[in-house]
Design a protein around this motif. Structure first.
Motif, PDB file in Angstrom:
ATOM      1  N   GLN A 218      45.715  61.770  53.942  1.00 16.31           N
ATOM      2  CA  GLN A 218      46.406  60.512  53.735  1.00 16.31           C
ATOM      3  C   GLN A 218      45.874  59.412  54.648  1.00 16.31           C
ATOM      4  OE1 GLN A 218      50.635  60.882  54.005  1.00 16.31           O
ATOM      5  NE2 GLN A 218      51.032  58.749  53.466  1.00 16.31           N
ATOM      6  N   SER A 219      45.568  59.733  55.909  1.00 20.68           N
ATOM      7  CA  SER A 219      45.094  58.723  56.845  1.00 20.68           C
ATOM      8  C   SER A 219      43.736  58.170  56.415  1.00 20.68           C
ATOM      9  CB  SER A 219      45.009  59.294  58.260  1.00 20.68           C
ATOM     10  OG  SER A 219      44.141  60.427  58.302  1.00 20.68           O
ATOM     11  N   LEU A 220      42.870  59.058  55.910  1.00 20.01           N
ATOM     12  CA  LEU A 220      41.576  58.595  55.420  1.00 20.01           C
ATOM     13  C   LEU A 220      41.767  57.685  54.210  1.00 20.01           C
ATOM     14  CD1 LEU A 220      38.488  58.599  55.363  1.00 20.01           C
ATOM     15  CD2 LEU A 220      38.587  60.746  54.083  1.00 20.01           C
ATOM     16  N   ALA A 221      42.688  58.064  53.318  1.00 27.55           N
ATOM     17  CA  ALA A 221      42.953  57.240  52.138  1.00 27.55           C
ATOM     18  C   ALA A 221      43.457  55.863  52.537  1.00 27.55           C
ATOM     19  CB  ALA A 221      43.971  57.939  51.244  1.00 27.55           C
ATOM     20  N   ARG A 222      44.281  55.786  53.558  1.00 30.02           N
ATOM     21  CA  ARG A 222      44.770  54.484  53.999  1.00 30.02           C
ATOM     22  C   ARG A 222      43.642  53.643  54.592  1.00 30.02           C
ATOM     23  NH1 ARG A 222      50.018  53.973  53.282  1.00 30.02           N
ATOM     24  NH2 ARG A 222      51.408  55.778  53.404  1.00 30.02           N
ATOM     25  N   GLY A 223      42.727  54.285  55.280  1.00 35.84           N
ATOM     26  CA  GLY A 223      41.578  53.550  55.793  1.00 35.84           C
ATOM     27  C   GLY A 223      40.729  52.979  54.676  1.00 35.84           C
ATOM     28  N   MET A 224      40.521  53.773  53.634  1.00 34.45           N
ATOM     29  CA  MET A 224      39.762  53.271  52.495  1.00 34.45           C
ATOM     30  C   MET A 224      40.525  52.168  51.772  1.00 34.45           C
ATOM     31  SD  MET A 224      37.045  54.876  52.859  1.00 34.45           S
ATOM     32  CE  MET A 224      36.239  54.211  51.405  1.00 34.45           C
ATOM     33  N   GLN A 225      41.864  52.264  51.803  1.00 37.50           N
ATOM     34  CA  GLN A 225      42.682  51.220  51.203  1.00 37.50           C
ATOM     35  C   GLN A 225      42.487  49.898  51.944  1.00 37.50           C
ATOM     36  OE1 GLN A 225      44.242  51.593  48.474  1.00 37.50           O
ATOM     37  NE2 GLN A 225      46.224  50.573  48.394  1.00 37.50           N
ATOM     38  N   VAL A 226      42.342  49.948  53.245  1.00 37.76           N
ATOM     39  CA  VAL A 226      42.068  48.731  54.022  1.00 37.76           C
ATOM     40  C   VAL A 226      40.745  48.117  53.586  1.00 37.76           C
ATOM     41  CG1 VAL A 226      41.482  47.877  56.323  1.00 37.76           C
ATOM     42  CG2 VAL A 226      43.467  49.362  56.022  1.00 37.76           C
ATOM     43  N   MET A 227      39.717  48.930  53.406  1.00 38.61           N
ATOM     44  CA  MET A 227      38.425  48.395  52.965  1.00 38.61           C
ATOM     45  C   MET A 227      38.538  47.810  51.557  1.00 38.61           C
ATOM     46  SD  MET A 227      36.651  48.788  55.615  1.00 38.61           S
ATOM     47  CE  MET A 227      35.240  47.983  54.852  1.00 38.61           C
ATOM     48  N   ALA A 228      39.322  48.462  50.700  1.00 40.85           N
ATOM     49  CA  ALA A 228      39.482  47.976  49.331  1.00 40.85           C
ATOM     50  C   ALA A 228      40.271  46.680  49.269  1.00 40.85           C
ATOM     51  CB  ALA A 228      40.167  49.039  48.468  1.00 40.85           C
ATOM     52  N   ALA A 229      40.981  46.333  50.332  1.00 37.13           N
ATOM     53  CA  ALA A 229      41.752  45.089  50.355  1.00 37.13           C
ATOM     54  C   ALA A 229      40.858  43.860  50.211  1.00 37.13           C
ATOM     55  CB  ALA A 229      42.561  44.991  51.649  1.00 37.13           C
ATOM     56  N   PHE A 230      39.580  44.001  50.498  1.00 37.98           N
ATOM     57  CA  PHE A 230      38.665  42.851  50.444  1.00 37.98           C
ATOM     58  C   PHE A 230      38.102  42.615  49.044  1.00 37.98           C
ATOM     59  CE2 PHE A 230      38.854  44.014  54.856  1.00 37.98           C
ATOM     60  CZ  PHE A 230      38.865  42.788  55.513  1.00 37.98           C
ATOM     61  N   GLN A 231      38.420  43.484  48.098  1.00 40.09           N
ATOM     62  CA  GLN A 231      37.907  43.305  46.744  1.00 40.09           C
ATOM     63  C   GLN A 231      38.468  42.019  46.142  1.00 40.09           C
ATOM     64  OE1 GLN A 231      38.827  46.820  44.487  1.00 40.09           O
ATOM     65  NE2 GLN A 231      37.500  48.136  45.706  1.00 40.09           N
ATOM     66  N   GLY A 232      37.565  41.146  45.737  1.00 42.00           N
ATOM     67  CA  GLY A 232      37.958  39.937  45.032  1.00 42.00           C
ATOM     68  C   GLY A 232      38.411  38.786  45.896  1.00 42.00           C
ATOM     69  N   VAL A 233      38.463  38.949  47.228  1.00 43.74           N
ATOM     70  CA  VAL A 233      38.914  37.842  48.076  1.00 43.74           C
ATOM     71  C   VAL A 233      37.767  36.855  48.292  1.00 43.74           C
ATOM     72  CG1 VAL A 233      40.604  39.303  49.221  1.00 43.74           C
ATOM     73  CG2 VAL A 233      38.359  38.989  50.271  1.00 43.74           C
ATOM     74  N   GLU A 234      38.116  35.642  48.685  1.00 43.52           N
ATOM     75  CA  GLU A 234      37.131  34.569  48.871  1.00 43.52           C
ATOM     76  C   GLU A 234      36.917  34.225  50.334  1.00 43.52           C
ATOM     77  OE1 GLU A 234      35.634  32.767  46.276  1.00 43.52           O
ATOM     78  OE2 GLU A 234      36.544  33.992  44.724  1.00 43.52           O
ATOM     79  N   ARG A 235      37.620  34.893  51.234  1.00 42.96           N
ATOM     80  CA  ARG A 235      37.561  34.531  52.650  1.00 42.96           C
ATOM     81  C   ARG A 235      37.972  35.730  53.489  1.00 42.96           C
ATOM     82  NH1 ARG A 235      42.750  34.381  53.905  1.00 42.96           N
ATOM     83  NH2 ARG A 235      44.277  33.846  52.287  1.00 42.96           N
ATOM     84  N   ALA A 236      37.914  35.530  54.810  1.00 45.89           N
ATOM     85  CA  ALA A 236      38.373  36.579  55.714  1.00 45.89           C
ATOM     86  C   ALA A 236      39.877  36.808  55.547  1.00 45.89           C
ATOM     87  CB  ALA A 236      38.068  36.183  57.156  1.00 45.89           C
ATOM     88  N   LEU A 237      40.323  38.020  55.878  1.00 53.62           N
ATOM     89  CA  LEU A 237      41.730  38.377  55.795  1.00 53.62           C
ATOM     90  C   LEU A 237      42.309  38.564  57.191  1.00 53.62           C
ATOM     91  CD1 LEU A 237      41.754  41.038  52.920  1.00 53.62           C
ATOM     92  CD2 LEU A 237      42.329  38.605  52.760  1.00 53.62           C
ATOM     93  N   SER A 238      43.510  38.047  57.386  1.00 52.71           N
ATOM     94  CA  SER A 238      44.219  38.283  58.636  1.00 52.71           C
ATOM     95  C   SER A 238      44.808  39.689  58.624  1.00 52.71           C
ATOM     96  CB  SER A 238      45.334  37.254  58.819  1.00 52.71           C
ATOM     97  OG  SER A 238      46.355  37.468  57.849  1.00 52.71           O
ATOM     98  N   LEU A 239      45.267  40.123  59.790  1.00 61.23           N
ATOM     99  CA  LEU A 239      45.885  41.443  59.870  1.00 61.23           C
ATOM    100  C   LEU A 239      47.125  41.507  58.983  1.00 61.23           C
ATOM    101  CD1 LEU A 239      45.588  44.166  61.317  1.00 61.23           C
ATOM    102  CD2 LEU A 239      47.127  43.292  63.089  1.00 61.23           C
TER     103      LEU A 239
END
Length: 263
Positions: free
Chosen positions: A20-41
């Protein structure tokens, strides 16, 4: 594109090997899909549906491993070079791309237009090789860019090799947002294009993704005869009549597909 919606509790309950922890880490990386700028925490936490403290720990770990970096102004995070290293490894170790590369180069020399190879991934076609023309914008030339299966020449060509019930399922679950005024969103009209692709051995798409663009796609079949990828050749309607483009490009795409499948 929003990050994948994974039900981690259900996954963990149903699969004792699921980390589960690895999946959550990959979920963080996937959060950048389709965004146009940097993401805050806070934005990363919101896009991944995890707590801010958990997001902070995951982001810190990914920064230490070289997969995320803090922006110069310190206000957000962006993917770092470690992601590009993984992309390089994927591309160089993919046997289809290794086989296809020389054939795609030859096709590009012959057609003198944009040549792409995209991988079939259900509702999307993922560009894995791109040989651009002089007309392309930066984002559209990047490997990893995706387009919907339901409205692209490569997607139609791929679906032409699927049984009808699988085509029906794809169309039923597609997010049919029009990308141009001419994008087909009527399932019946899309099925007509798929039927034509079955008859012709290729698909021709007019202004489905970009206005002024004509694109011809041919499917690449895997060892079991199922479509795994597609070749797209795209030109400008200011330079080509659609049927002229078909006559010129279709035989070359068919030859390239045969060359790749025979290796």
């Amino acid at each position: 594109m929003a990050s994948p919606d994974l039900d981690f509790a259900a996954e963990k309950a149903g699969d004792p090997l699921f980390v589960q922890s690895l999946a959550r880490g990959m979920q963080v990386m996937a959060a950048f899909q389709g965004v146009e700028r940097a993401l805050s925490l806070a934005e990363i936490a919101a896009r991944t549906s995890i707590t801010r403290s958990a997001a902070q720990r995951l982001v810190h770990t990914l920064r230490k491993m070289g997969y995320l970096r803090l922006t110069e102004d310190g206000r957000g995070f962006l993917p770092d070079l470690g992601v590009l290293d993984l992309t390089y490894d994927y591309l160089r170790l993919n046997p289809l791309l290794r086989r296809a590369s020389p054939a795609l180069l030859e096709l590009r020399r012959n057609v003198r237009e944009r040549v792409d190879l995209s991988l079939f991934d259900g509702q999307r076609m993922v560009y894995a090789a791109r040989m651009q023309s002089k007309r392309e914008m930066f984002f559209a030339t990047l490997v990893g860019n995706t387009v919907p299966t339901f409205c692209t020449s490569g997607g139609w060509a791929v679906m032409a090799h699927l049984p009808d019930h699988q085509v029906d399922a794809l169309l039923a679950n597609a997010d049919m947002k029009a990308l141009t005024p001419r994008t087909l969103t009527d399932p019946a009209a899309i099925r007509e294009q798929i039927a034509m692709a079955r008859e012709n051995g290729h698909a021709l798409a007019l202004e489905q993704i970009l206005m002024g663009e004509v694109a011809l796609g041919g499917a690449i079949l895997g060892a079991e005869g199922r479509p795994v990828a597609a070749i797209h050749v795209a030109g400008s309607l200011s330079e080509w009549e659609p049927e002229e483009f078909r006559r010129r490009v279709a035989p070359l795409v068919a030859e390239t597909v045969r060359s790749i499948e025979s290796l």
